[in-house]
Design an enzyme around this catalytic site. Structure first.
Site, PDB file in Angstrom:
ATOM      1  N   LYS A 184      91.929 134.324  31.558  1.00  0.00           N
ATOM      2  CA  LYS A 184      91.000 135.419  31.827  1.00  0.00           C
ATOM      3  C   LYS A 184      91.705 136.660  32.333  1.00  0.00           C
ATOM      4  CE  LYS A 184      87.946 132.975  34.168  1.00  0.00           C
ATOM      5  NZ  LYS A 184      86.792 132.510  34.937  1.00  0.00           N
ATOM      6  N   ARG A 223      94.818 121.436  29.467  1.00  0.00           N
ATOM      7  CA  ARG A 223      94.167 122.672  29.039  1.00  0.00           C
ATOM      8  C   ARG A 223      94.379 122.872  27.543  1.00  0.00           C
ATOM      9  NH1 ARG A 223      93.584 126.466  33.449  1.00  0.00           N
ATOM     10  NH2 ARG A 223      93.600 128.275  32.090  1.00  0.00           N
ATOM     11  N   GLU A 256      84.236 130.529  37.356  1.00  0.00           N
ATOM     12  CA  GLU A 256      84.192 131.663  38.280  1.00  0.00           C
ATOM     13  C   GLU A 256      83.683 132.862  37.480  1.00  0.00           C
ATOM     14  OE1 GLU A 256      87.901 132.707  40.164  1.00  0.00           O
ATOM     15  OE2 GLU A 256      86.929 134.359  41.244  1.00  0.00           O
TER      16      GLU A 256
HETATM   17  P1  ATP Z   1      91.732 131.408  33.430  1.00  0.00           P
HETATM   18  O1  ATP Z   1      92.985 130.629  33.698  1.00  0.00           O
HETATM   19  O2  ATP Z   1      91.496 131.738  32.008  1.00  0.00           O
HETATM   20  O3  ATP Z   1      91.525 132.557  34.328  1.00  0.00           O
HETATM   21  P2  ATP Z   1      90.202 129.754  35.084  1.00  0.00           P
HETATM   22  O4  ATP Z   1      90.584 128.343  35.067  1.00  0.00           O
HETATM   23  O5  ATP Z   1      90.680 130.523  36.235  1.00  0.00           O
HETATM   24  O6  ATP Z   1      90.577 130.386  33.700  1.00  0.00           O
HETATM   25  P3  ATP Z   1      87.496 129.190  35.734  1.00  0.00           P
HETATM   26  O7  ATP Z   1      86.306 130.036  35.636  1.00  0.00           O
HETATM   27  O8  ATP Z   1      87.928 128.730  37.056  1.00  0.00           O
HETATM   28  O9  ATP Z   1      88.649 129.979  34.993  1.00  0.00           O
HETATM   29  O10 ATP Z   1      87.358 127.975  34.738  1.00  0.00           O
HETATM   30  C1  ATP Z   1      86.263 127.117  34.729  1.00  0.00           C
HETATM   31  C2  ATP Z   1      86.714 125.771  34.244  1.00  0.00           C
HETATM   32  O11 ATP Z   1      87.273 125.896  32.929  1.00  0.00           O
HETATM   33  C3  ATP Z   1      87.788 125.191  35.121  1.00  0.00           C
HETATM   34  O12 ATP Z   1      87.356 123.900  35.505  1.00  0.00           O
HETATM   35  C4  ATP Z   1      89.001 125.114  34.269  1.00  0.00           C
HETATM   36  O13 ATP Z   1      89.645 123.906  34.500  1.00  0.00           O
HETATM   37  C5  ATP Z   1      88.471 125.161  32.851  1.00  0.00           C
HETATM   38  N1  ATP Z   1      89.410 125.840  31.952  1.00  0.00           N
HETATM   39  C6  ATP Z   1      89.881 127.092  32.043  1.00  0.00           C
HETATM   40  N2  ATP Z   1      90.746 127.365  31.057  1.00  0.00           N
HETATM   41  C7  ATP Z   1      90.835 126.243  30.308  1.00  0.00           C
HETATM   42  C8  ATP Z   1      91.584 125.872  29.133  1.00  0.00           C
HETATM   43  N3  ATP Z   1      92.402 126.727  28.533  1.00  0.00           N
HETATM   44  N4  ATP Z   1      91.425 124.628  28.649  1.00  0.00           N
HETATM   45  C9  ATP Z   1      90.576 123.763  29.239  1.00  0.00           C
HETATM   46  N5  ATP Z   1      89.857 124.039  30.335  1.00  0.00           N
HETATM   47  C10 ATP Z   1      89.980 125.263  30.875  1.00  0.00           C
END
Ligand code: ATP
Ligand code: MG
Length: 563
Positions: free
Chosen positions: A272, A262, A37
């Site tokens: 984020k 994760r 996102e």
């Molecule tokens: P955050 O929790 O940091 O806001 P998010 O998951 O909301 O991150 P996205 O932009 O939706 O942010 O993430 C894109 C992809 O990255 C998603 O498929 C998510 O599963 C993966 N992702 C996010 N954080 C991690 C992490 N700490 N480890 C592994 N994969 C991750």
């Protein structure tokens, strides 16, 4: 599980995909995607996700799409879109011509929603978001049906059309899937598919005032793109029944969602939302602050793509979550920089040394290897003269027995140059602080070798005062202090007030005078330092310490092996 071809073990995601290929699913095709996102910069947790998606596709001669999941115009921005693309490329991955946006599918998603409405599987609901929450029930209690759940299909089609046309205010109505308010899985309790939001979108402008939710968007976008394996992090495991429900009810191509743990790293935060808070509240200078676990922060700090890829390889892919020690990431960087970083001399806390028996105006050039690990890296010339700087903590007036550095009467080697002996100490009369050392050198020890083979144990780095280039050096510590072990302290309380220390008045060797921003060097005996790509300028050099030389990971893994 063992890979039959290489004999190495493969993770469960790769094992599942190998099984799909073996059974001929999707005609053996592998097509993945990374769906960020654009509401923040990528961090190293995202790198775990995208490197997995890109690598798995590559391993099977498949494809991996980059798809921006841009369904929330309030939080999203093109600045983030650009940084995300830059960071993925920097790490060495490429989506080719497959750059997509979920917003490209808004028309198709709208048509698919109409299909569910016409089949009685979705309805327009007038409950407020508070009421929706109230009706949803809890993990132990079933929810209650919305009073609007049994609207006629005609009424639903009409209201949904008017939602789209902008007749209603924000939050006034939603479109919800009609599934099961008693489901033990909360995600299946008539989840929201569309919400009303009168806000301009960075790509679709003011065309839409209803926006699809993540769950409604994601699987259908995967399906539209022909993705075979939708690999995502573990928090989506409970969403998989919903992912599957939408695709099954629509009867369209059905990709397979697979979830993995994760990444969590000690001493920092991988969220984020929280990173944005650090930026907005000024606890860091920006998303690319060298203390941030973002890819742009790590890059600015001096991390190399190879070191991050190696780290992710060692972390591996599993289903259970664990916190990885930051020392492992640092270890991977140290290993890579040890191979590639040129060695230079830099004195962080300078102390003047005058060599009394060295001719006043003489300058000698000494040749120094750029990297003993890499003979191909060549050598450079270092100027030496009567007055040099050494590190202040390489001198002790009253040293313990095992201190092999400078002290009154002691002889040390100035690396690549000469053996020198400390004859006397000059102090500031008022403060008593040591301001200068008076030394003599052995003219027979050119290059630093004792002519008579006498033993000189200490070797110091130094720079010639007349040739040194001043610099600022930034040292970093973890953003977060270790928590109390009970998780009671909030994230803001754990912020390390000493995560940054700035050293001014450092002196570096003249070869660094026109070094390029972003280049990383080993300062002998001091660690690896990267020229700051934002603040450094010719004449006002700024270095970031990427990592020290002390390998805490080696110590940790040794201790673990001994357990
Ligand atoms: P955050 O929790 O940091 O806001 P998010 O998951 O909301 O991150 P996205 O932009 O939706 O942010 O993430 C894109 C992809 O990255 C998603 O498929 C998510 O599963 C993966 N992702 C996010 N954080 C991690 C992490 N700490 N480890 C592994 N994969 C991750
Ligand atoms: Mg997310």
């Amino acid at each position: 599980m063992a890979d039959s071809e290489t004999g190495t073990s493969v993770d469960f995601v790769r094992a599942m995909i190998a099984e799909d290929i073996r059974t001929g699913k999707n005609d053996g095709r592998v097509h993945t995607r990374f769906p960020p996102e654009p509401n923040g910069y990528l961090h190293i947790g995202h790198a775990k996700a995208f490197s997995l998606n890109f690598s798995i596709a590559a391993e099977h001669g498949g494809l991996c799409n980059l798809r921006f999941d841009d369904t929330n115009p309030l939080a999203e921005d093109v600045e983030y879109v650009d940084s995300i693309m830059e960071d993925i490329r920097w790490l060495g991955y490429d989506w080719g011509d497959r750059l997509y946006y979920a917003s490209d599918y808004f028309d198709q998603l709208y048509e698919l929603a109409l299909q569910l409405i016409r089949e009685g599987k979705a309805f327009v609901c007038d409950l407020t978001s508070d009421e929706v929450r109230h009706y949803r029930g809890t993990i132990t209690e079933p929810g209650r049906n919305s009073p609007y759940r049994d609207r006629t299909i005609e009424e639903n089609v009409d209201l949904f059309d008017r939602m789209r046309a902008g007749e209603f205010d924000n939050g006034r109505r939603t479109l919800r899937a009609r599934i099961d308010m008693a489901s033990p899985n909360m995600n299946l309790r008539d989840p929201v598919m569309y919400r009303i939001l009168h806000a301009a979108h960075h790509r679709t402008g003011s065309k839409w005032c209803i926006y699809p939710t993540y769950d409604w968007t994601h699987g259908q976008s995967d399906s539209i793109e022909g993705v075979t394996h939708s690999i995502c992090s573990i928090e989506f495991e409970d969403h998989r029944p919903l992912y599957d429900w939408y695709l099954d009810e629509l009867g369209i191509y059905h990709p397979r969602q697979i979830e993995f743990a994760r990444l969590y790293l000690s001493g920092t935060v991988l969220s984020k939302r929280r990173l944005l808070q650090l930026v907005n509240e000024g606890h860091v200078t920006g998303w690319d602050d060298a203390r941030m676990p973002t890819l742009s922060g790590l890059r600015r700090r001096g991390y190399t793509p190879a070191s991050i890829r190696e780290f992710l390889k060692r972390v591996g892919v599993a289903k259970t979550e664990s916190v990885i020690d930051m020392a492992l990431l640092e270890h991977c960087l140290r290993e890579d920089l040890n191979r590639v970083a040129p060695r230079v001399m830099a004195v962080l806390k300078p102390l003047r040394v005058v060599i009394d028996n060295y001719p006043d105006d003489k300058v000698e050039m000494f040749s120094a290897a750029n990297n003993p690990e890499d003979p191909g890296a060549g050598s450079r010339e270092l100027p030496f003269s009567k007055v040099v700087y050494v590190e202040r903590d390489d001198f002790l007036e009253d040293p313990p027995r095992k201190f092999f550095r400078l002290a009154p009467g002691r002889e040390v080697r100035l690396k690549h140059a000469y053996l020198v002996t400390c004859e006397s100490v000059v102090k500031d009369e008022a403060t008593g602080e040591v301001t200068e050392l008076r030394c003599t050198y052995d003219p027979e020890s050119r290059g630093g070798e004792a002519p008579d083979g006498r033993k000189v144990r200490g070797t110091l780095h130094w720079v010639s005062v007349g040739h040194a280039v001043p610099a600022e050096v930034r040292l970093f510590d973890h953003l977060l202090l270790p928590d109390d072990g009970e998780g009671k302290k909030g994230f803001m309380e754990l912020l390390n007030p000493e995560s940054l220390s700035v050293l001014t008045g450092c002196m570096v060797e003249p070869s660094l005078c026109d070094a390029k921003p972003g280049r990383t060097y080993q300062f002998l005996r001091r660690g690896y330092f990267c020229i700051d790509s934002v603040d450094s300028q010719a004449g006002a050099l700024v270095f970031n310490r990427a990592v020290s030389l002390r390998d805490t990971w080696a110590r940790i893994s040794k201790a673990q092996a001994g357990k």
